[in-house]
Design a protein around this motif. Structure first.
Motif, PDB file in Angstrom:
ATOM      1  N   ILE A  47     -12.625  -4.357  -7.287  1.00  0.00           N
ATOM      2  CA  ILE A  47     -13.462  -3.212  -6.686  1.00  0.00           C
ATOM      3  C   ILE A  47     -14.569  -3.447  -5.767  1.00  0.00           C
ATOM      4  CG2 ILE A  47     -14.969  -1.138  -7.266  1.00  0.00           C
ATOM      5  CD1 ILE A  47     -13.560  -1.079 -10.005  1.00  0.00           C
ATOM      6  N   THR A  48     -15.153  -4.622  -5.661  1.00  0.00           N
ATOM      7  CA  THR A  48     -16.118  -4.906  -4.831  1.00  0.00           C
ATOM      8  C   THR A  48     -15.927  -5.667  -3.758  1.00  0.00           C
ATOM      9  OG1 THR A  48     -16.915  -6.633  -6.394  1.00  0.00           O
ATOM     10  CG2 THR A  48     -17.990  -4.695  -6.741  1.00  0.00           C
ATOM     11  N   ASN A  49     -14.719  -6.406  -3.901  1.00  0.00           N
ATOM     12  CA  ASN A  49     -14.294  -7.482  -2.660  1.00  0.00           C
ATOM     13  C   ASN A  49     -13.641  -6.568  -1.647  1.00  0.00           C
ATOM     14  OD1 ASN A  49     -13.522  -9.522  -1.189  1.00  0.00           O
ATOM     15  ND2 ASN A  49     -13.265 -10.945  -2.830  1.00  0.00           N
ATOM     16  N   GLU A  50     -14.429  -6.485  -0.452  1.00  0.00           N
ATOM     17  CA  GLU A  50     -13.721  -5.791   0.528  1.00  0.00           C
ATOM     18  C   GLU A  50     -12.839  -6.764   1.235  1.00  0.00           C
ATOM     19  OE1 GLU A  50     -17.177  -4.944   3.218  1.00  0.00           O
ATOM     20  OE2 GLU A  50     -18.036  -3.522   1.651  1.00  0.00           O
ATOM     21  N   ASN A  51     -12.599  -7.841   0.938  1.00  0.00           N
ATOM     22  CA  ASN A  51     -11.642  -8.382   1.683  1.00  0.00           C
ATOM     23  C   ASN A  51     -10.047  -8.194   1.172  1.00  0.00           C
ATOM     24  OD1 ASN A  51     -13.305 -10.070   3.502  1.00  0.00           O
ATOM     25  ND2 ASN A  51     -13.625 -11.430   1.493  1.00  0.00           N
ATOM     26  N   PHE A  52      -9.939  -7.203   0.222  1.00  0.00           N
ATOM     27  CA  PHE A  52      -8.591  -7.147  -0.488  1.00  0.00           C
ATOM     28  C   PHE A  52      -8.110  -5.793   0.668  1.00  0.00           C
ATOM     29  CE2 PHE A  52      -9.984  -8.621  -4.568  1.00  0.00           C
ATOM     30  CZ  PHE A  52      -8.915  -9.223  -5.073  1.00  0.00           C
ATOM     31  N   VAL A  57      -3.916  -1.543   2.834  1.00  0.00           N
ATOM     32  CA  VAL A  57      -2.996  -1.500   1.719  1.00  0.00           C
ATOM     33  C   VAL A  57      -2.416   0.183   1.763  1.00  0.00           C
ATOM     34  CG1 VAL A  57      -2.228  -1.992  -0.719  1.00  0.00           C
ATOM     35  CG2 VAL A  57      -3.747  -3.451   0.520  1.00  0.00           C
ATOM     36  N   ALA A  58      -3.096   0.854   1.552  1.00  0.00           N
ATOM     37  CA  ALA A  58      -2.560   2.325   1.515  1.00  0.00           C
ATOM     38  C   ALA A  58      -1.949   2.871   2.760  1.00  0.00           C
ATOM     39  CB  ALA A  58      -4.009   3.064   1.071  1.00  0.00           C
ATOM     40  N   SER A  65       8.440   0.371   8.510  1.00  0.00           N
ATOM     41  CA  SER A  65       8.857  -0.752   8.852  1.00  0.00           C
ATOM     42  C   SER A  65       8.947  -1.509   7.380  1.00  0.00           C
ATOM     43  CB  SER A  65       8.057  -1.770   9.752  1.00  0.00           C
ATOM     44  OG  SER A  65       6.820  -1.490   9.331  1.00  0.00           O
ATOM     45  N   ILE A  66       7.966  -1.348   6.637  1.00  0.00           N
ATOM     46  CA  ILE A  66       7.822  -1.762   5.180  1.00  0.00           C
ATOM     47  C   ILE A  66       9.142  -1.427   4.395  1.00  0.00           C
ATOM     48  CG2 ILE A  66       6.534  -1.905   3.129  1.00  0.00           C
ATOM     49  CD1 ILE A  66       5.663  -3.848   5.264  1.00  0.00           C
ATOM     50  N   VAL A  67       9.222  -0.238   4.702  1.00  0.00           N
ATOM     51  CA  VAL A  67      10.271   0.591   3.662  1.00  0.00           C
ATOM     52  C   VAL A  67      11.642   0.104   4.151  1.00  0.00           C
ATOM     53  CG1 VAL A  67      11.397   2.980   3.009  1.00  0.00           C
ATOM     54  CG2 VAL A  67       9.180   2.700   3.126  1.00  0.00           C
ATOM     55  N   ARG A  68      11.958  -0.072   5.603  1.00  0.00           N
ATOM     56  CA  ARG A  68      13.117  -0.716   5.917  1.00  0.00           C
ATOM     57  C   ARG A  68      13.410  -2.114   5.353  1.00  0.00           C
ATOM     58  NH1 ARG A  68      11.901  -1.052  11.068  1.00  0.00           N
ATOM     59  NH2 ARG A  68      11.959   1.440  11.345  1.00  0.00           N
ATOM     60  N   GLY A  69      12.381  -2.741   5.571  1.00  0.00           N
ATOM     61  CA  GLY A  69      12.366  -4.245   4.812  1.00  0.00           C
ATOM     62  C   GLY A  69      12.666  -4.089   3.481  1.00  0.00           C
ATOM     63  N   LEU A 258       0.058  -9.028   2.221  1.00  0.00           N
ATOM     64  CA  LEU A 258       0.798  -9.696   0.736  1.00  0.00           C
ATOM     65  C   LEU A 258       0.360  -8.649  -0.229  1.00  0.00           C
ATOM     66  CD1 LEU A 258      -0.461 -13.196   1.348  1.00  0.00           C
ATOM     67  CD2 LEU A 258       1.781 -12.282   1.914  1.00  0.00           C
ATOM     68  N   ILE A 259      -0.539  -8.222  -0.532  1.00  0.00           N
ATOM     69  CA  ILE A 259      -0.609  -7.139  -1.580  1.00  0.00           C
ATOM     70  C   ILE A 259       0.434  -5.929  -1.456  1.00  0.00           C
ATOM     71  CG2 ILE A 259      -2.334  -5.390  -2.667  1.00  0.00           C
ATOM     72  CD1 ILE A 259      -4.642  -7.059  -1.854  1.00  0.00           C
ATOM     73  N   VAL A 260       0.507  -5.467  -0.420  1.00  0.00           N
ATOM     74  CA  VAL A 260       1.849  -4.532  -0.276  1.00  0.00           C
ATOM     75  C   VAL A 260       3.076  -5.154  -0.629  1.00  0.00           C
ATOM     76  CG1 VAL A 260       3.099  -3.110   1.507  1.00  0.00           C
ATOM     77  CG2 VAL A 260       0.655  -3.264   1.758  1.00  0.00           C
ATOM     78  N   VAL A 261       3.252  -6.272  -0.221  1.00  0.00           N
ATOM     79  CA  VAL A 261       4.533  -6.942  -0.768  1.00  0.00           C
ATOM     80  C   VAL A 261       4.616  -7.164  -2.278  1.00  0.00           C
ATOM     81  CG1 VAL A 261       6.009  -9.163  -0.735  1.00  0.00           C
ATOM     82  CG2 VAL A 261       4.826  -8.256   1.365  1.00  0.00           C
ATOM     83  N   CYS A 262       3.509  -7.545  -2.907  1.00  0.00           N
ATOM     84  CA  CYS A 262       3.586  -7.787  -4.324  1.00  0.00           C
ATOM     85  C   CYS A 262       3.565  -6.406  -5.023  1.00  0.00           C
ATOM     86  CB  CYS A 262       2.255  -8.601  -4.683  1.00  0.00           C
ATOM     87  SG  CYS A 262       2.023 -10.035  -4.347  1.00  0.00           S
ATOM     88  N   LEU A 263       2.831  -5.426  -4.386  1.00  0.00           N
ATOM     89  CA  LEU A 263       3.113  -4.047  -5.299  1.00  0.00           C
ATOM     90  C   LEU A 263       4.531  -3.490  -5.044  1.00  0.00           C
ATOM     91  CD1 LEU A 263      -0.043  -2.150  -3.999  1.00  0.00           C
ATOM     92  CD2 LEU A 263       0.396  -3.117  -6.211  1.00  0.00           C
ATOM     93  N   TRP A 264       5.335  -3.930  -3.933  1.00  0.00           N
ATOM     94  CA  TRP A 264       6.598  -3.372  -4.005  1.00  0.00           C
ATOM     95  C   TRP A 264       7.501  -4.030  -4.926  1.00  0.00           C
ATOM     96  CZ3 TRP A 264       8.476   1.096  -2.994  1.00  0.00           C
ATOM     97  CH2 TRP A 264       7.796   2.064  -2.099  1.00  0.00           C
ATOM     98  N   TYR A 265       7.244  -5.463  -4.909  1.00  0.00           N
ATOM     99  CA  TYR A 265       8.259  -6.296  -5.813  1.00  0.00           C
ATOM    100  C   TYR A 265       7.961  -5.938  -7.305  1.00  0.00           C
ATOM    101  CZ  TYR A 265       9.900  -9.672  -2.316  1.00  0.00           C
ATOM    102  OH  TYR A 265      10.927 -10.021  -1.505  1.00  0.00           O
ATOM    103  N   LEU A 266       6.547  -5.720  -7.487  1.00  0.00           N
ATOM    104  CA  LEU A 266       6.313  -5.221  -9.024  1.00  0.00           C
ATOM    105  C   LEU A 266       6.912  -3.958  -9.413  1.00  0.00           C
ATOM    106  CD1 LEU A 266       2.361  -6.393  -9.310  1.00  0.00           C
ATOM    107  CD2 LEU A 266       4.375  -7.294 -10.544  1.00  0.00           C
TER     108      LEU A 266
END
Length: 310
Positions: A47-52, A57-58, A65-69, A258-266
């Motif tokens: 929540i507090t780390n702005e580097n995420f 991500v949203a 392009s992400i959906v196509r990949g 990379l978080i976007v990629v992880c969320l789709w894989y999950l």
């Protein structure tokens, strides 16, 4: 006249439970406290780390392009698994064949593809033109009917399909072979005694029983294949990971992408977990211990313990 003497009925003394107390579990409470502390720390960091960059991500999570990949990743998974299953069944039949030549050839194939890294195989197929500039179609040691330029024929997509599919066939061969060998040989003998053909015995008797042992590891292989498709990014195929890499190379937003990629894989693997649990429970009907459902893994207390405690 002799008289029979019957033993007096045995009586067990009543168990005095007035001073009984529940068993203490101090280590359980301590471990739960430690886990909760780490969980709270993780939530605070998220929540507090702005580097995420959750706003980034949203904005990219459902980008075109992400959906196509993602579509390329899912297509590769399906095609590679189809090739792997078909090839695995053929190799498994060869492995249990009485023909020593077929047995040996299947064994060498499995030995090679299981003994070398998948990444190396992908790079090898991608650079196949360096070894074979031309691919010829014709009769061995005879005339050539057609010739193709390898560099034109072996595209990144075809190299990815060959690398993933042929590698998966080696693993599926061992899974199918293990499932077929798990069935009692007496089942085949019983079918032969009833006058059934070998094909009918395999379809009606062997395969239904072997599927109970084949389906769970096959489901695991599908989930592993979804993640293994990320390797094709090294041969410049626009899958989910390669698309995200091309984006953060321009925007320098590495962690959010990379978080976007992880969320789709999950998301994809979670759906596959649910499907796998339903299939496993279907084939485990009638078994003494049924396969657990996906939700059983999320229970705080195992299902068996809940039943015994009630």
């Amino acid at each position: 006249m002799a008289t029979t003497v019957q033993d007096a009925p045995r009586t067990t003394p009543d168990l005095d439970v007035r001073d009984a107390a529940k068993r203490k579990h101090p280590w359980r409470w301590l471990s739960a406290f430690i886990v909760l502390v780490f969980a709270a720390q993780l939530v605070k960091m998220l929540i507090t780390n702005e580097n995420f960059g959750w706003d980034v991500v949203a904005s990219w999570l459902r980008a075109e392009s992400i959906v196509r990949g993602l579509g390329v990743t899912l297509m590769l998974t399906v095609v590679a698994m189809v090739i792997g299953v078909v090839l695995g069944v053929l190799l498994a039949v060869c492995r249990i064949s009485a023909n020593p030549l077929l047995r040996g050839a299947a064994g060498v194939y499995i030995w090679f593809f299981r003994g070398t890294p998948t990444l190396v195989q992908l790079i090898f197929f991608y650079n196949l033109s360096a070894l074979l500039p031309k691919l010829n179609l014709g009769i061995p040691f005879g005339p050539v009917f057609a010739s193709f330029d390898t560099n034109t024929l072996i595209t990144p997509l075809l190299a990815a399909i060959l690398g993933l599919g042929l590698n998966e066939g080696a693993y599926m061969a061992e899974i199918v072979r293990g499932g077929l060998l798990s069935v009692d040989p007496g089942q085949r003998e019983a079918g032969q005694a009833l006058g059934m053909t070998n094909a009918r015995i395999m379809k009606r008797i062997i395969l239904p029983q072997a599927m109970r042992f084949i389906v769970p590891p096959t489901g695991n292989q599908v989930i592993s294949m979804v993640k293994a498709t990320a390797l094709v990014s090294v041969i410049a195929l626009s899958d989910l990971l390669y698309t995200a890499q091309s984006i953060y190379n321009r925007t320098f937003e590495t962690i959010p992408m990379l978080i976007v990629v992880c969320l789709w894989y999950l998301a994809v693997t979670s759906v596959l977990y649910v499907v796998q649990s339903f299939i496993e429970r279907h084939y485990s009907r009638g078994a003494r211990h049924q396969a657990p459902s996906f939700w059983d893994f999320l229970r705080i207390r195992p299902k068996a313990q809940q039943g015994s405690a009630s």
